[in-house]
Design a protein around this motif. Structure first.
Motif, PDB file in Angstrom:
ATOM      1  N   LYS A 210       0.828  -1.213   0.000  1.00 37.32           N
ATOM      2  CA  LYS A 210       0.000   0.000   0.000  1.00 37.32           C
ATOM      3  C   LYS A 210       0.861   1.262   0.000  1.00 37.32           C
ATOM      4  O   LYS A 210       0.568   2.225  -0.718  1.00 37.32           O
ATOM      5  CB  LYS A 210      -0.929  -0.005   1.214  1.00 37.32           C
ATOM      6  CG  LYS A 210      -2.069  -1.006   1.121  1.00 37.32           C
ATOM      7  CD  LYS A 210      -2.869  -1.067   2.409  1.00 37.32           C
ATOM      8  CE  LYS A 210      -3.493   0.260   2.750  1.00 37.32           C
ATOM      9  NZ  LYS A 210      -4.320   0.180   3.998  1.00 37.32           N
ATOM     10  N   SER A 297      -9.745  -8.976   0.999  1.00 37.14           N
ATOM     11  CA  SER A 297      -9.709  -7.688   1.698  1.00 37.14           C
ATOM     12  C   SER A 297      -8.477  -6.878   1.287  1.00 37.14           C
ATOM     13  O   SER A 297      -8.564  -5.659   1.050  1.00 37.14           O
ATOM     14  CB  SER A 297      -9.708  -7.924   3.207  1.00 37.14           C
ATOM     15  OG  SER A 297      -9.578  -6.699   3.912  1.00 37.14           O
ATOM     16  N   PHE A 298      -7.343  -7.547   1.182  1.00 38.57           N
ATOM     17  CA  PHE A 298      -6.120  -6.863   0.732  1.00 38.57           C
ATOM     18  C   PHE A 298      -6.271  -6.405  -0.711  1.00 38.57           C
ATOM     19  O   PHE A 298      -5.890  -5.282  -1.067  1.00 38.57           O
ATOM     20  CB  PHE A 298      -4.920  -7.795   0.873  1.00 38.57           C
ATOM     21  CG  PHE A 298      -3.622  -7.178   0.416  1.00 38.57           C
ATOM     22  CD1 PHE A 298      -3.072  -6.085   1.076  1.00 38.57           C
ATOM     23  CD2 PHE A 298      -2.950  -7.688  -0.689  1.00 38.57           C
ATOM     24  CE1 PHE A 298      -1.874  -5.506   0.646  1.00 38.57           C
ATOM     25  CE2 PHE A 298      -1.756  -7.131  -1.118  1.00 38.57           C
ATOM     26  CZ  PHE A 298      -1.216  -6.034  -0.454  1.00 38.57           C
ATOM     27  N   ARG A 300      -8.961  -5.548  -2.212  1.00 36.77           N
ATOM     28  CA  ARG A 300      -9.857  -4.384  -2.260  1.00 36.77           C
ATOM     29  C   ARG A 300      -9.114  -3.121  -1.857  1.00 36.77           C
ATOM     30  O   ARG A 300      -9.361  -2.029  -2.401  1.00 36.77           O
ATOM     31  CB  ARG A 300     -11.059  -4.596  -1.332  1.00 36.77           C
ATOM     32  CG  ARG A 300     -11.910  -5.802  -1.627  1.00 36.77           C
ATOM     33  CD  ARG A 300     -12.494  -5.787  -3.022  1.00 36.77           C
ATOM     34  NE  ARG A 300     -13.345  -4.630  -3.244  1.00 36.77           N
ATOM     35  CZ  ARG A 300     -13.788  -4.249  -4.432  1.00 36.77           C
ATOM     36  NH1 ARG A 300     -13.441  -4.926  -5.514  1.00 36.77           N
ATOM     37  NH2 ARG A 300     -14.559  -3.200  -4.559  1.00 36.77           N
ATOM     38  N   GLN A 301      -8.184  -3.238  -0.930  1.00 39.26           N
ATOM     39  CA  GLN A 301      -7.411  -2.074  -0.476  1.00 39.26           C
ATOM     40  C   GLN A 301      -6.508  -1.516  -1.570  1.00 39.26           C
ATOM     41  O   GLN A 301      -6.286  -0.311  -1.639  1.00 39.26           O
ATOM     42  CB  GLN A 301      -6.577  -2.450   0.741  1.00 39.26           C
ATOM     43  CG  GLN A 301      -7.363  -2.796   1.987  1.00 39.26           C
ATOM     44  CD  GLN A 301      -6.451  -3.259   3.103  1.00 39.26           C
ATOM     45  OE1 GLN A 301      -5.429  -2.635   3.404  1.00 39.26           O
ATOM     46  NE2 GLN A 301      -6.795  -4.367   3.737  1.00 39.26           N
ATOM     47  N   GLN A 303      -6.890  -2.347  -4.940  1.00 38.78           N
ATOM     48  CA  GLN A 303      -7.616  -2.319  -6.220  1.00 38.78           C
ATOM     49  C   GLN A 303      -7.189  -3.409  -7.198  1.00 38.78           C
ATOM     50  O   GLN A 303      -7.053  -3.160  -8.400  1.00 38.78           O
ATOM     51  CB  GLN A 303      -7.509  -0.928  -6.867  1.00 38.78           C
ATOM     52  CG  GLN A 303      -8.133   0.177  -6.031  1.00 38.78           C
ATOM     53  CD  GLN A 303      -8.051   1.536  -6.689  1.00 38.78           C
ATOM     54  OE1 GLN A 303      -7.019   1.935  -7.204  1.00 38.78           O
ATOM     55  NE2 GLN A 303      -9.165   2.256  -6.690  1.00 38.78           N
TER      56      GLN A 303
END
Length: 361
Positions: A210, A297-298, A300-301, A303
């Motif tokens: 991220k 979940s990762f 989605r963070q 994209q």
């Protein structure tokens, strides 16, 4: 035992393209530069200036748009006509894989200049081959690991961020695929090392992914971005370099290859499709939904796609699903799974992964 772990030399630094001539002159005084149109337009001026300052004459050629035998053979003929002493490959994975195959056929030194951090193509000895329409056909060993890889972090930090995100997706697969494929191989020192590296890559991407993406969005070269670039381009390639076919690819890449039969996904990057392939592989392996949801979940963070719709596939007929399943199980990557996989198993895994991805939106 014979192993090529990666490129002979790897240099990653800001504006390194401005000094390419200093590194290249040890290979000769005549170069043929082959690359993607965007890559060549981005770096040609600085690269040509540095080559000229170091007494190197060069010609430039577009790689053709697909890593196909049609383009590879065309470029081999061009090399024979031009007579360069070494090759320079510039661009993304398909451009680099194309020139690696040309370098192998012509037995010439090769400098690779990846202009995006989307795959480990710059650091491997294999080439991924497609047909002229962009459908995967084979993993070719008629390919050469570069003698030198020059990674210009200024260039990569200015590239569209989506390439970096795709690179993270492709690199995540190293852990999940090597964990699966190594189950059917002898646990030699090389294989065990490769799997450990793959796991560390996974942890690095979770920790710094991220931040690296945020740095790239701001066009800043940070330690997080440097670490993720090295993870994607160099360290990722070393997993298959150490482990060979025992730790190279498995269902995630086979599912990627199968999905390339659908024109809708041709605007989705390699690593993005592979990322969805990982979710499908986890379903195929019978992993707990909680593990899959955690990875979603990762995704989605940062994209990465979690559904077929995210990759442009709105609906598939029963006939299309059967065609996909049949293609996917015939891909050599699928043979690395520690159990026999049928078309029906692949179809159900993709449907379930798509359902989980939809639920988590």
């Amino acid at each position: 035992m014979q192993s090529t772990v990666g490129p002979a030399s790897y240099i990653r630094q800001r504006d390194v393209i401005e000094t390419i001539g200093q590194h290249a002159k040890k290979f000769g005084q005549k170069a043929l530069i082959i690359g993607g149109k965007t890559a060549l337009s981005t770096i040609s001026e600085k690269m040509l200036r540095s080559l000229e300052e170091n007494g190197i004459v060069s010609n430039t050629e577009w790689y053709g748009g697909e890593s196909s035998w049609t383009e590879i053979n065309r470029l081999i003929q061009l090399v024979e006509s031009v007579g360069p002493q070494f090759l320079i490959a510039a661009g993304g994975g398909k451009a680099l894989d194309t020139v690696k195959a040309v370098a192998y056929a012509t037995n010439l030194p090769l400098i690779a200049v990846p202009t995006i951090a989307a795959t480990c193509a710059a650091a491997t000895q294999i080439s991924i081959i497609y047909n002229d329409e962009g459908i995967f056909t084979e993993i070719s060993r008629r390919s050469k690991a570069p003698d030198l890889v020059l990674v210009d972090t200024t260039i990569i930090s200015h590239a569209p961020v989506r390439f970096l995100i795709a690179g993270i997706g492709d690199t995540l697969a190293k852990w999940f695929e090597s964990r699966a494929s190594s189950q059917k191989s002898v646990p030699t020192a090389l294989v065990r090392t490769a799997v450990k590296i793959a796991n560390e890559l996974y942890l690095i991407l979770l920790e710094f992914g991220k931040s690296a993406i945020e740095s790239a969005r701001n066009r800043q070269v940070t330690s997080a971005l440097n670490d993720v670039i090295d993870a994607i381009i160099l360290i990722s390639g070393s997993v298959s370099g150490y482990g060979g076919d025992a730790c190279r690819t498995a269902a995630a890449h086979a599912i990627y290859s199968g999905l390339t039969i659908f024109p809708e996904v041709h605007e989705t990057y390699h690593g993005e499709i592979v990322a969805f392939g990982i979710l499908s592989q986890l379903v195929l392996e019978g992993k707990e939904d909680s593990e899959i949801r955690e990875l979603i979940s990762f995704y989605r963070q940062i994209q990465l796609p979690t559904t077929l719709k995210d990759m442009g596939i709105v609906s598939l007929t029963e006939e299309q699903l059967q065609q996909f399943g049949s293609v996917a199980v015939e891909i050599e990557d699928m043979a690395n799974m520690p159990f026999t996989v049928t078309p029906e198993m692949v179809i159900q895994a993709v449907i379930q992964a798509d359902s989980l991805g939809t639920e988590c939106k």
